[in-house]
Design a protein around this motif. Structure first.
Motif, mmCIF file in Angstrom:
data_model
loop_
_atom_site.group_PDB
_atom_site.id
_atom_site.type_symbol
_atom_site.label_atom_id
_atom_site.label_comp_id
_atom_site.label_asym_id
_atom_site.label_seq_id
_atom_site.Cartn_x
_atom_site.Cartn_y
_atom_site.Cartn_z
ATOM 1 N N PHE A 49 -1.273 61.356 4.213
ATOM 2 C CA PHE A 49 -0.387 60.200 4.111
ATOM 3 C C PHE A 49 0.128 59.785 5.490
ATOM 4 O O PHE A 49 0.088 58.602 5.849
ATOM 5 N N ILE A 50 0.554 60.765 6.276
ATOM 6 C CA ILE A 50 1.054 60.467 7.630
ATOM 7 C C ILE A 50 -0.052 59.855 8.483
ATOM 8 O O ILE A 50 0.175 58.890 9.213
ATOM 9 N N SER A 51 -1.271 60.412 8.373
ATOM 10 C CA SER A 51 -2.380 59.881 9.186
ATOM 11 C C SER A 51 -2.671 58.431 8.816
ATOM 12 O O SER A 51 -3.004 57.619 9.679
ATOM 13 N N LYS A 52 -2.539 58.078 7.540
ATOM 14 C CA LYS A 52 -2.787 56.693 7.131
ATOM 15 C C LYS A 52 -1.687 55.745 7.590
ATOM 16 O O LYS A 52 -1.930 54.549 7.762
ATOM 17 N N LEU A 53 -0.489 56.274 7.814
ATOM 18 C CA LEU A 53 0.570 55.454 8.388
ATOM 19 C C LEU A 53 0.324 55.204 9.876
ATOM 20 O O LEU A 53 0.597 54.125 10.388
ATOM 21 N N LEU A 54 -0.206 56.223 10.545
ATOM 22 C CA LEU A 54 -0.403 56.140 11.992
ATOM 23 C C LEU A 54 -1.681 55.410 12.386
ATOM 24 O O LEU A 54 -1.702 54.698 13.394
ATOM 25 N N PHE A 55 -2.757 55.619 11.632
ATOM 26 C CA PHE A 55 -4.065 55.089 12.004
ATOM 27 C C PHE A 55 -4.670 54.297 10.860
ATOM 28 O O PHE A 55 -4.320 54.495 9.699
ATOM 29 N N ARG A 56 -5.608 53.445 11.196
ATOM 30 C CA ARG A 56 -6.467 52.825 10.176
ATOM 31 C C ARG A 56 -7.696 53.727 10.088
ATOM 32 O O ARG A 56 -8.490 53.775 11.033
#
Length: 159
Positions: free
Chosen positions: A12-19
């Motif tokens: 979830f955090i990675s999807k907030l930070l990156f596409r």
């Protein structure tokens, strides 16, 4: 349970930070042994690879990550096991073979370290090929490319 919970939170955090773009994840067998070999440019790589497929991955991780007892506890709960990159590590090879003989997915970054020059692959260590040959497991190459910057696009391509 630890694996799925931590994977979901960090995913979830990675999807907030990156596409994050995932391509050809269907090339990873849904069951049975498989060696997943990816290039390594960021500490986010294992998280992105793990979130791209629907089965747990047992990652080989540098022994330095297991020196802190709290972090070592967490690493083991997310199926990681240590490898001493400074020498041929027979224990890590045995652990890898055990993972594959149990019909699980093994994640390896055969360059042995992160290489921030995203356009160049490093020298590959032979461990991934060794355990694949010893166990008769298929190897799925993974190319990770893109920009690990806020809202940068990172592509995880399964060969």
């Amino acid at each position: 349970m630890w694996y799925w919970t931590i994977r979901a939170i960090l995913g979830f955090i990675s999807k907030l930070l990156f596409r994050v773009r995932v391509e050809q994840a269907g090339n990873v067998p849904a069951q049975g042994p498989v060696v997943i070999c990816a290039n390594h440019i960021s500490w986010w790589d294992p998280i992105l690879v793990a979130n791209a497929i629907g089965r747990p991955i047992h990652f080989m991780a540098k022994v330095e990550l297991f020196r802190n007892p709290v972090f070592a506890f967490i690493m083991r709960r997310v199926n990681a096991f240590p490898v001493d990159r400074g020498k041929p590590d027979l224990s890590a090879i045995r652990d890898s073979i055990d993972v594959l003989q149990s019909g699980k997915a093994l994640g390896i970054f055969p360059e042995g370290t992160r290489l921030k020059d995203k356009g160049v692959l490093g020298e590959m260590h032979p461990g991934a090929a060794l355990v694949a040959l010893r166990t008769g497991s298929p190897v799925v190459p993974v190319a990770i490319r893109g920009r690990y910057a806020f809202r940068g696009t990172v592509t995880v391509l399964f060969g």
